[in-house]
Write an enzyme that holds these catalytic residues in place. Structure first.
Site, short mmCIF file in Angstrom:
data_model
loop_
_atom_site.label_atom_id
_atom_site.label_comp_id
_atom_site.label_asym_id
_atom_site.label_seq_id
_atom_site.Cartn_x
_atom_site.Cartn_y
_atom_site.Cartn_z
N ASP A 14 0.87 -1.17 0.00
CA ASP A 14 0.00 0.00 0.00
C ASP A 14 0.91 1.21 0.00
OD1 ASP A 14 -2.95 0.57 0.00
OD2 ASP A 14 -2.24 2.01 1.48
N GLY A 41 1.14 6.12 -12.38
CA GLY A 41 0.57 7.02 -11.38
C GLY A 41 1.16 8.43 -11.40
P1 ITT Z 1 -3.63 -2.24 -5.48
O1 ITT Z 1 -4.40 -1.77 -4.25
O2 ITT Z 1 -4.39 -3.22 -6.31
O3 ITT Z 1 -2.25 -2.70 -5.12
P2 ITT Z 1 -3.64 0.58 -6.14
O4 ITT Z 1 -3.03 1.36 -7.26
O5 ITT Z 1 -5.08 0.86 -5.81
O6 ITT Z 1 -3.41 -0.96 -6.46
P3 ITT Z 1 -2.86 1.67 -3.56
O7 ITT Z 1 -4.19 1.61 -2.95
O8 ITT Z 1 -1.66 1.30 -2.72
O9 ITT Z 1 -2.75 0.74 -4.85
O10 ITT Z 1 -2.63 3.13 -4.14
C1 ITT Z 1 -1.37 3.50 -4.55
C2 ITT Z 1 -1.49 4.75 -5.42
O11 ITT Z 1 -0.45 5.66 -5.03
C3 ITT Z 1 -1.22 4.39 -6.87
O12 ITT Z 1 -2.41 4.01 -7.54
C4 ITT Z 1 -0.61 5.70 -7.37
O13 ITT Z 1 -1.63 6.64 -7.60
C5 ITT Z 1 0.20 6.17 -6.17
N1 ITT Z 1 1.57 5.59 -6.21
C6 ITT Z 1 2.09 4.67 -5.34
N2 ITT Z 1 3.34 4.32 -5.70
C7 ITT Z 1 3.60 5.03 -6.81
C8 ITT Z 1 4.72 5.09 -7.65
O14 ITT Z 1 5.79 4.30 -7.47
N3 ITT Z 1 4.67 5.91 -8.69
C9 ITT Z 1 3.60 6.69 -8.91
N4 ITT Z 1 2.49 6.68 -8.18
C10 ITT Z 1 2.49 5.86 -7.12
#
Ligand code: ITT
Length: 197
Positions: A69, A153
């Site tokens: 997360d 992202g």
């Molecule tokens: P899962 O829950 O299925 O793993 P998710 O994308 O919904 O996928 P999160 O709830 O952890 O995952 O949200 C993480 C968000 O934070 C991700 O969708 C991006 O918007 C941002 N993020 C996290 N790490 C990042 C990275 O390395 N580069 C760019 N954005 C990132």
């Protein structure tokens, strides 16, 4: 090699995680493992949400499971969007729209104060249900104009002054050496190694 299911539907994350853990485990995402599940992330911290995802998959199929997360914490917005990064400005908005909204919220904030961190919590659960937690973060500055096409992202606006690049302008390998996720994963490997000694 033992199987490790990564409790994610985010391919960008999965690729970065596989690049680091691929020599230790046979890494599979939820889709590869045939799991179609929408997990409600209702925790109040990164660790809580990573645990919720990891536990949900571990309860479903057992084995070794890992969840990430992560999110973008903007200093001038008191750490927002943080755990809500994926859902920021509506979960169906594009990243271009999210970037515009960030610029709007940061309107009037001096350039030097457009600082932010990427934060990552990893929860690993082994086949016996034992949990190992690792965290990582990286500091950056938010650009007003996106740069680069790699990563995913918020990468195109996350500028690392020491590299003079955004995290969308570097390869997955380079990103893993300095990123929140890379740091959390290398820390996890150290913790697992210490446990197995
Ligand atoms: P899962 O829950 O299925 O793993 P998710 O994308 O919904 O996928 P999160 O709830 O952890 O995952 O949200 C993480 C968000 O934070 C991700 O969708 C991006 O918007 C941002 N993020 C996290 N790490 C990042 C990275 O390395 N580069 C760019 N954005 C990132």
């Amino acid at each position: 090699m033992e199987r490790l299911i990564v409790a994610t539907n985010n391919n960008g994350k999965l690729e970065e995680i596989s690049a680091i853990l691929g020599s230790h485990f046979c890494v599979l995402g939820m889709k590869d493992a045939g799991i179609d599940m929408d997990i409600e992330e209702n925790g109040s911290t990164f660790v809580d949400n990573a645990r919720i995802k990891a536990r949900a998959i571990h309860e479903l199929i057992g084995g070794h499971v890992l969840a990430d997360d992560s999110g973008l914490c903007i200093d001038a917005l008191n750490g927002a969007p943080g755990i809500y990064s994926a859902r920021f400005f509506g979960k169906d908005s594009t990243y271009e729209e999210k970037f515009i909204e960030i610029n709007r919220l940061l309107d009037g904030v001096p350039e030097d104060n457009r600082t932010a961190q990427f934060v990552c919590a990893i929860v690993y659960i082994d086949s016996n249900g034992k949990e190992v937690i690792a965290e990582g973060r990286v500091d950056g500055v938010l650009l007003a104009t996106p740069r680069g096409r790699k990563g995913f992202g918020y990468d195109p606006i996350f500028y690392i002054p020491e590299l003079r690049k955004t995290t969308a302008e570097i390869s997955d390998t380079e990103k893993n050496m300095i990123s929140h996720r890379g740091r959390a994963l290398y820390h996890l490997l150290q913790l697992l190694e210490t446990e197995n000694k």
